[in-house]
Design an enzyme around this catalytic site. Structure first.
Site, PDB file in Angstrom:
ATOM      1  N   ASP A   1       0.858  -1.199   0.000  1.00  0.00           N
ATOM      2  CA  ASP A   1       0.000   0.000   0.000  1.00  0.00           C
ATOM      3  C   ASP A   1       0.886   1.239   0.000  1.00  0.00           C
ATOM      4  O   ASP A   1       1.611   1.476   0.963  1.00  0.00           O
ATOM      5  CB  ASP A   1      -0.888  -0.060   1.258  1.00  0.00           C
ATOM      6  CG  ASP A   1      -1.670   1.218   1.483  1.00  0.00           C
ATOM      7  OD1 ASP A   1      -1.833   1.996   0.525  1.00  0.00           O
ATOM      8  OD2 ASP A   1      -2.122   1.429   2.625  1.00  0.00           O
TER       9      ASP A   1
ATOM     10  N   ASP B   1      -3.934   3.973   2.764  1.00  0.00           N
ATOM     11  CA  ASP B   1      -5.378   3.763   2.976  1.00  0.00           C
ATOM     12  C   ASP B   1      -5.694   2.326   3.383  1.00  0.00           C
ATOM     13  O   ASP B   1      -6.857   1.943   3.485  1.00  0.00           O
ATOM     14  CB  ASP B   1      -6.188   4.179   1.735  1.00  0.00           C
ATOM     15  CG  ASP B   1      -5.912   3.283   0.539  1.00  0.00           C
ATOM     16  OD1 ASP B   1      -5.040   2.381   0.632  1.00  0.00           O
ATOM     17  OD2 ASP B   1      -6.568   3.469  -0.508  1.00  0.00           O
TER      18      ASP B   1
ATOM     19  N   ASP C   1      -1.911  -1.107  -3.789  1.00  0.00           N
ATOM     20  CA  ASP C   1      -2.174  -0.346  -5.014  1.00  0.00           C
ATOM     21  C   ASP C   1      -1.023  -0.529  -6.005  1.00  0.00           C
ATOM     22  O   ASP C   1      -0.003  -1.151  -5.692  1.00  0.00           O
ATOM     23  CB  ASP C   1      -2.425   1.135  -4.684  1.00  0.00           C
ATOM     24  CG  ASP C   1      -1.380   1.684  -3.723  1.00  0.00           C
ATOM     25  OD1 ASP C   1      -0.194   1.350  -3.913  1.00  0.00           O
ATOM     26  OD2 ASP C   1      -1.734   2.402  -2.758  1.00  0.00           O
TER      27      ASP C   1
ATOM     28  N   ASP D   1     -10.134 -15.027 -16.788  1.00  0.00           N
ATOM     29  CA  ASP D   1     -10.980 -15.444 -15.671  1.00  0.00           C
ATOM     30  C   ASP D   1     -12.142 -16.286 -16.200  1.00  0.00           C
ATOM     31  O   ASP D   1     -12.760 -15.944 -17.211  1.00  0.00           O
ATOM     32  CB  ASP D   1     -11.517 -14.180 -14.993  1.00  0.00           C
ATOM     33  CG  ASP D   1     -12.264 -14.482 -13.702  1.00  0.00           C
ATOM     34  OD1 ASP D   1     -11.629 -15.004 -12.774  1.00  0.00           O
ATOM     35  OD2 ASP D   1     -13.470 -14.201 -13.620  1.00  0.00           O
TER      36      ASP D   1
ATOM     37  N   GLU E   1      -7.897 -19.695 -16.765  1.00  0.00           N
ATOM     38  CA  GLU E   1      -8.413 -20.195 -15.491  1.00  0.00           C
ATOM     39  C   GLU E   1      -9.630 -21.038 -15.862  1.00  0.00           C
ATOM     40  O   GLU E   1     -10.731 -20.530 -16.027  1.00  0.00           O
ATOM     41  CB  GLU E   1      -8.823 -19.054 -14.549  1.00  0.00           C
ATOM     42  CG  GLU E   1      -9.137 -19.574 -13.156  1.00  0.00           C
ATOM     43  CD  GLU E   1     -10.499 -19.157 -12.603  1.00  0.00           C
ATOM     44  OE1 GLU E   1     -10.757 -19.438 -11.426  1.00  0.00           O
ATOM     45  OE2 GLU E   1     -11.305 -18.577 -13.343  1.00  0.00           O
TER      46      GLU E   1
HETATM   47  C1  BGC Z   1     -11.696 -15.651  -9.717  1.00  0.00           C
HETATM   48  C2  BGC Z   1     -12.440 -15.416  -8.461  1.00  0.00           C
HETATM   49  C3  BGC Z   1     -13.725 -14.703  -8.826  1.00  0.00           C
HETATM   50  C4  BGC Z   1     -14.509 -15.484  -9.878  1.00  0.00           C
HETATM   51  C5  BGC Z   1     -15.547 -14.633 -10.518  1.00  0.00           C
HETATM   52  C6  BGC Z   1     -12.609 -16.664 -10.371  1.00  0.00           C
HETATM   53  O1  BGC Z   1     -12.100 -17.368 -11.286  1.00  0.00           O
HETATM   54  O2  BGC Z   1     -10.412 -16.173  -9.541  1.00  0.00           O
HETATM   55  O3  BGC Z   1     -11.696 -14.686  -7.541  1.00  0.00           O
HETATM   56  O4  BGC Z   1     -14.531 -14.609  -7.696  1.00  0.00           O
HETATM   57  O5  BGC Z   1     -13.690 -15.914 -10.894  1.00  0.00           O
HETATM   58  O6  BGC Z   1     -14.969 -13.690 -11.360  1.00  0.00           O
END
Ligand code: BGC
Length: 553
Positions: A39, A43, A47, A214, A273
């Protein structure tokens, strides 16, 4: 929100230094969970300037690249995985100029930068969703069932608990596989494709070296959005494709992104992912015309036991080899219980698991703080919790691989080893220095409280101590660079007693004792690195319980 760069970006002119083609095949990539890393403005929230200041630390750790979790404009309903503007930096984390400065400084230090992209859903505060007419074209809306449409359109459940549908004040329903603040986009709409290609170009033009995608298995839903059958979702997850996960249609999207990545110079990558039910299904994401890497969550979910570990390793290597891709190993991330805690054997087992991972062929991802041996924080008070799953009244359910049980993390999102099943415990801000919280994380406090006994785990406390976990990671990463036999390439199993794994890379033997007690092995060579001291009697090595050793052979 429009953000401008206040100075001309040099990142555009200076891509990451090219350390040879296909750098990603054996790269070690460090996950920065921005909110919890460092940070700079006091705060209590990490960041981008904080990350930039700590780049020398990452350089000295010896990683090749960093992956930054989402720092885009977001109401933070799910730690930034609810994006309201994909081209703006949330003021919590800084500005677009800070992002540009960070990318440039990382490149100058020889580190590549991967950013997160969230294509399955946006925030409900995204301009598209705020406009009711646009929303109905670009998100998944359906009429409800029941006499007055009062029932959800189907029986799908949210990964965070409860129904995957929310009714609008117009009376229809929208789909959200995650929180209600994260409406699913409709990938049948070409405008959605065009927008994400444009977002990717925006960040590629700024110099990023790739994207962590993601929910890469989630964008395409089965036609007709068929019911799964009440109560069946939890049991099917991880064992077969669901109508909303791992549908074949996602691969066309990944192919289009590969073409986009390939149109830029400098080996830019996509990492999926993707929670696929088998190693073979996961390998489809890394076919030559798709993404470069896919996290191996089956390895992450494997128990600490020689036989199943060996099976997972064999399956993974065979599956990725069949498509010519490397395997991408991972033990911890921001969604799972830290492996120091999850594997159930404390630091000894965690250190051993890490050395095993780093000796395997392919690339590996590290999650911030694992190099300090941080445990999961298991006693966070309810009032500091931020994980949306905690407030949805159930353990998250998702799409983990086989071996998942009710205690283990489906989608990696729930707990294991008696943990509570939520994700704040692995997201506690890093301890950098000093005796007391916030341990140099920043000048203020920290958004989640740090344990009072983390003074011995700080970067400062561990630096220079050869017995520390930090120095173990540093040495392992240095050896990985120096020894040509590690990283990409082949491995072959060698005979070993029950409970012990032994495999050879060129010039290196790796032994792993998964038992809780000493195992004997004919002395294989000279110790290069070990997670615990290895006594030798005559020509026998006494491998300590829960240990891993690299030998020069
Ligand atoms: C991310 C999570 C997130 C989810 C929804 C996952 O693959 O790693 O942290 O909550 O996707 O976006």
């Amino acid at each position: 929100m429009t953000q401008e760069l206040t100075s001309p970006t040099r990142a555009r002119q200076a891509p990451a230094p090219d350390r040879g083609p296909q750098w990603w095949r054996d790269a070690v990539i460090y996950q920065v969970y921005v909110r919890s890393f460092a940070d700079s403005d006091g705060d209590g929230i990490g960041d981008l300037r904080g990350v930039r200041r700590r780049l020398p630390y990452l350089k000295s750790l010896g990683v090749d690249a960093v992956w930054l979790t989402p720092f885009y404009a977001s109401p933070q309903a799910d730690g930034g995985y609810d994006v309201a503007d994909y081209r703006a930096v949330d003021p919590l984390f800084g500005s677009l100029q800070d992002a540009d400065d960070l990318i440039r400084t990382a490149h100058e230090a020889g580190l590549r930068v991967i950013v997160d992209i969230v294509p399955n859903h946006t925030s409900d505060r995204h301009p598209w969703f705020m406009d009711p007419d646009l929303a109905r074209e670009r998100y998944v809306f359906r009429p409800g069932k029941g006499a007055r449409g009062e029932l959800p359109p189907n029986d799908w459940e949210s990964v965070f608990g409860g129904p995957a549908w929310t009714r609008t004040d117009r009376g229809d329903w929208y789909l959200h596989l995650f929180a209600p603040e994260q409406p699913d986009l409709d990938w049948d709409n070409p405008e959605v494709h065009a927008e994400f290609a444009a977002i990717m170009r925006f960040w590629l033009d700024l110099g990023v070296d790739g994207f962590r995608i993601d929910v890469a298995h989630g964008m395409v839903k089965a036609p007709g959005l068929p019911d799964i059958g009440r109560g069946r979702q939890a049991t099917l997850i991880g064992t077969q494709a669901l109508p909303f996960f791992d549908q074949d249609g996602v691969h066309a999207i990944h192919r289009s992104w590969r073409r986009l990545l390939d149109s830029y110079p400098g080996d830019r990558i996509g990492v999926a992912e993707a929670w696929a039910p088998t190693a073979a299904r996961l390998a489809l994401y890394v076919r030559p015309d798709e993404l470069h890497q896919a996290f191996n969550f089956q390895f992450l979910n494997a128990p600490w036991d020689a036989a199943p570990l060996r099976d997972v390793i064999d399956d993974s290597l065979a599956a990725t080899a069949s498509v010519g891709a490397p395997t991408t190993w991972v033990l911890s991330n921001h969604d799972v219980v830290r492996h120091t805690t999850r594997l159930g054997g404390g630091l000894d087992r965690a250190r051993a698991a890490t050395l095993l991972m780093l000796a395997l062929p392919g690339s590996a991802y590290l999650y911030q703080g694992e190099e300090l041996g941080l445990p999961e924080v298991t006693d966070l008070p309810d009032e500091v919790r931020q994980d949306p799953a905690f407030f949805r009244g159930g353990r998250p359910t998702g799409a983990a691989g086989p071996g998942t049980d009710t205690e283990t993390a489906p989608d990696g999102l729930a707990g294991a080893s008696g943990q509570d099943g939520f994700r704040d415990g692995c997201r506690v801000p890093l301890p950098w220095s000093g005796e007391r919280p916030p341990y140099g994380f920043g000048a203020g406090g920290s958004w989640l409280p740090q344990p009072a006994d983390w003074d011995a785990l700080t970067v400062e406390a561990q630096t220079g101590d050869p017995a520390s976990t930090l120095e173990l990671y540093r040495t392992a990463l240095r050896l990985r660079r120096e020894l040509p036999g590690l990283g990409d390439g082949r491995m072959s199993w060698r005979p070993a007693p029950e409970g012990v794994l032994a495999f050879a890379r060129s010039g290196v033997l790796c032994t792993v004792n998964t038992l809780g007690r000493t195992a004997e092995l004919p002395l294989p060579g000279r110790v290069l690195l070990s997670s615990a001291p290895v006594p030798v009697t005559g020509s026998t090595a006494l491998l300590p319980g829960d240990s891993c050793t690299w030998w020069a052979i």
